[in-house]
Write an enzyme that holds these catalytic residues in place. Structure first.
Site, PDB file in Angstrom:
ATOM      1  N   HIS A 129       0.570  -1.750  -0.067  1.00 52.73           N
ATOM      2  CA  HIS A 129       0.004  -0.081  -0.392  1.00 52.73           C
ATOM      3  C   HIS A 129       0.990   1.457   0.079  1.00 52.73           C
ATOM      4  O   HIS A 129       0.702   2.310  -0.328  1.00 52.73           O
ATOM      5  CB  HIS A 129      -1.012   0.118   1.447  1.00 52.73           C
ATOM      6  CG  HIS A 129      -1.898  -1.377   1.003  1.00 52.73           C
ATOM      7  ND1 HIS A 129      -2.915  -1.164   0.059  1.00 52.73           N
ATOM      8  CD2 HIS A 129      -2.083  -2.179   1.914  1.00 52.73           C
ATOM      9  CE1 HIS A 129      -3.963  -2.281   0.559  1.00 52.73           C
ATOM     10  NE2 HIS A 129      -3.312  -2.880   1.234  1.00 52.73           N
ATOM     11  N   ASP A 168      -2.626 -10.996  -2.030  1.00 55.52           N
ATOM     12  CA  ASP A 168      -3.134 -10.161  -1.457  1.00 55.52           C
ATOM     13  C   ASP A 168      -5.334  -9.897  -1.367  1.00 55.52           C
ATOM     14  O   ASP A 168      -5.243  -9.321  -2.353  1.00 55.52           O
ATOM     15  CB  ASP A 168      -2.201  -9.124  -0.969  1.00 55.52           C
ATOM     16  CG  ASP A 168      -2.696  -8.566   0.411  1.00 55.52           C
ATOM     17  OD1 ASP A 168      -4.069  -8.361   1.157  1.00 55.52           O
ATOM     18  OD2 ASP A 168      -1.586  -8.723   1.658  1.00 55.52           O
ATOM     19  N   ASP A 257      -4.885 -13.245   3.291  1.00 57.21           N
ATOM     20  CA  ASP A 257      -5.676 -13.052   4.044  1.00 57.21           C
ATOM     21  C   ASP A 257      -7.471 -13.114   2.739  1.00 57.21           C
ATOM     22  O   ASP A 257      -8.368 -12.899   3.021  1.00 57.21           O
ATOM     23  CB  ASP A 257      -5.421 -11.273   4.344  1.00 57.21           C
ATOM     24  CG  ASP A 257      -4.723 -10.163   3.125  1.00 57.21           C
ATOM     25  OD1 ASP A 257      -4.611 -10.366   2.266  1.00 57.21           O
ATOM     26  OD2 ASP A 257      -4.634  -9.022   3.290  1.00 57.21           O
TER      27      ASP A 257
END
Length: 460
Positions: A129, A168, A257
């Site tokens: 990010h 992800d 995740d």
């Protein structure tokens, strides 16, 4: 390096990668004992401690074709060839961030120096990010671990065409930002739809900058996607695109995740599903990103990934709380339709590249804002891209930060492409000096990744 012949066999379902041969695998661990956002925050050292215990318990570090490497500390010079900080990088980047990036570099070095076939950097803090501009922490990330690693391998080994496949559950908006204008870096992210999850981005129309259309592939998946959906996207969409792009190296941003037990998302992928996904991809280097089910998922997902990357049997990897996951018919249909739409868009990429330039002459300008959720900073940006007919141009960012611990920070950053020739480099410096003469911002910086590095312009 990425084996096109074996990968083709894997991608087309002829054989699983693990049936081809055992691969030597390098592992790098860095749990960052001294860095956490808070004692109860999901991004904390336990994310890797349970994994380490599981791997030791399974005896994986004693397997002959698995070798452990120590992380190194990433040099400031390499980090500054990727990122510009406000007020500066030193205000945000800790030693833990530098070692996390250094762990990824150590993994890449092991592969590119021919010591192992593949490598997996199990490091934290994560990075996908983190954007080129840094006003603080976004989505638990401060610097982009993979981007710093890629800068290192381009500087050191001359690697040109790079593909990043981000698995992800969150869209890697930072990796997208860093590479959005680079046609030689293909970024592919499949993630839970941004309309239902942080950071709210990652849609089909985010297809690359005006001189890199088709180099950014965002595949937003519906909540409830399971092994079946993720593997279908990999087989039918991601791998054919990689085959056309022909990268020199493939990097897996290995977020975990999507797991059915993860507390921050709504997907239904299992540890074995992740292992099979990795088996299909056959990435040269994997770098851990997210994954916050620290006891129920991470030890087993990481074990599956390690076995898969080493070409070993992962069929017995099952979580203790495993419950058979069923992907709904509606989710399956949504994914089938999305794959069809993406194939159509991919086929139109040359036409879309021409359309992207309509109405522009030699400049493309884009205004937008970025929020740093962990630091409380709202950044306003103006991005300008220099358009040439026959080469990749520079892009600049005028960045204004509001609120947060360093309020009212403003920076002009000129980013020279790594492919730049002397004329492009000279024009970029001239443009930056013109901006400096106009004034109005606190700092003026030029980033020349394969040239002189980061240069702070002083005076008028």
């Amino acid at each position: 390096m990425w084996n096109h012949k074996d990968s083709y066999r894997v991608r087309n379902g002829i054989v699983p990668a693990s049936a081809i041969e055992h691969s030597s695998l390098g592992l790098v661990f860095f749990p960052a004992f001294d860095w956490k956002i808070s004692s109860t925050h999901p991004e904390r050292q336990e994310r890797l401690l349970y994994t380490r215990d599981q791997i030791v318990e399974e005896g994986l570090l004693d397997v002959p074709n698995i070798r452990e490497y120590n992380p190194i500390v990433a040099d400031w010079d390499v980090i500054e060839r990727v990122h510009v900080g406000a007020p500066d990088l030193q205000s945000w980047v800790t030693d833990a961030h530098r070692v996390s990036a250094g762990g990824a570099i150590a993994a890449a070095d092991a592969v590119l120096q021919g010591e192992v076939d593949r490598a997996f950097a199990l490091v934290r803090p994560p990075g996908h990010h983190a954007m080129a501009m840094v006003h603080g922490i976004r989505g638990f990330c401060t610097i982009n671990i993979e981007a710093v690693m890629i800068q290192h391998i381009r500087q050191t080994y001359g690697v040109k065409r790079v593909a990043i496949v981000d698995t992800d559950v969150h869209h890697g908006d930072g990796s997208q930002d860093v590479f959005y204008h680079d046609p030689d870096t293909l970024y592919i992210s499949f993630h839970q739809d941004g309309r239902t999850l942080y950071p709210g981005t990652g849609f089909m129309d985010e297809f690359g900058g005006p001189q890199a259309i088709g180099a950014n592939i965002d595949i937003p998946l519906p909540p409830g996607t399971g092994d079946e959906g993720l593997l279908k996207v990999m087989r039918e969409l991601v791998l054919p695109i990689l085959h056309e792009f022909k990268p020199d190296i493939v990097i897996n941003s290995a977020g975990q995740d999507n797991h059915f037990s993860d507390p921050l998302a709504n997907m239904n992928v299992t540890a074995k599903g992740y292992a099979e996904l990795v088996d299909l991809l056959q990435a040269d280097v994997a770098v851990l990103e997210g994954g916050y089910s620290v006891q129920e998922a991470l030890p087993y997902v990481n074990t599956g990934i390690i076995l898969s990357m080493a070409g070993l049997d992962y069929s017995c990897v099952i979580e203790p709380n495993y419950v058979e996951q069923h992907q709904s018919a509606n989710v399956t249909k949504y994914i089938d339709d999305l794959i069809v739409k993406w194939k159509q868009q991919w086929a139109r990429r040359d036409e879309m590249a021409r359309e992207a330039l309509v109405g522009h002459t030699d400049r493309w300008v884009h205004d937008y804002s970025v929020y740093y959720d962990e630091s409380g900073v709202q950044e306003q940006r103006r991005e300008t891209v220099r358009l040439y007919e026959d080469k990749i141009g520079w892009h600049s960012i005028e960045s204004y930060g509001n609120y947060g611990p360093y309020a009212k920070q403003s920076v002009y950053a000129m980013f020279i492409p790594w492919q730049a020739d002397d004329a492009t480099r000279e024009e970029a410096f001239t443009e930056a000096r013109k901006a400096q003469q106009r004034g109005g911002l606190q700092r003026y910086v030029v980033v020349d990744p394969l040239g002189s590095g980061q240069i702070e312009l002083k005076g008028k």
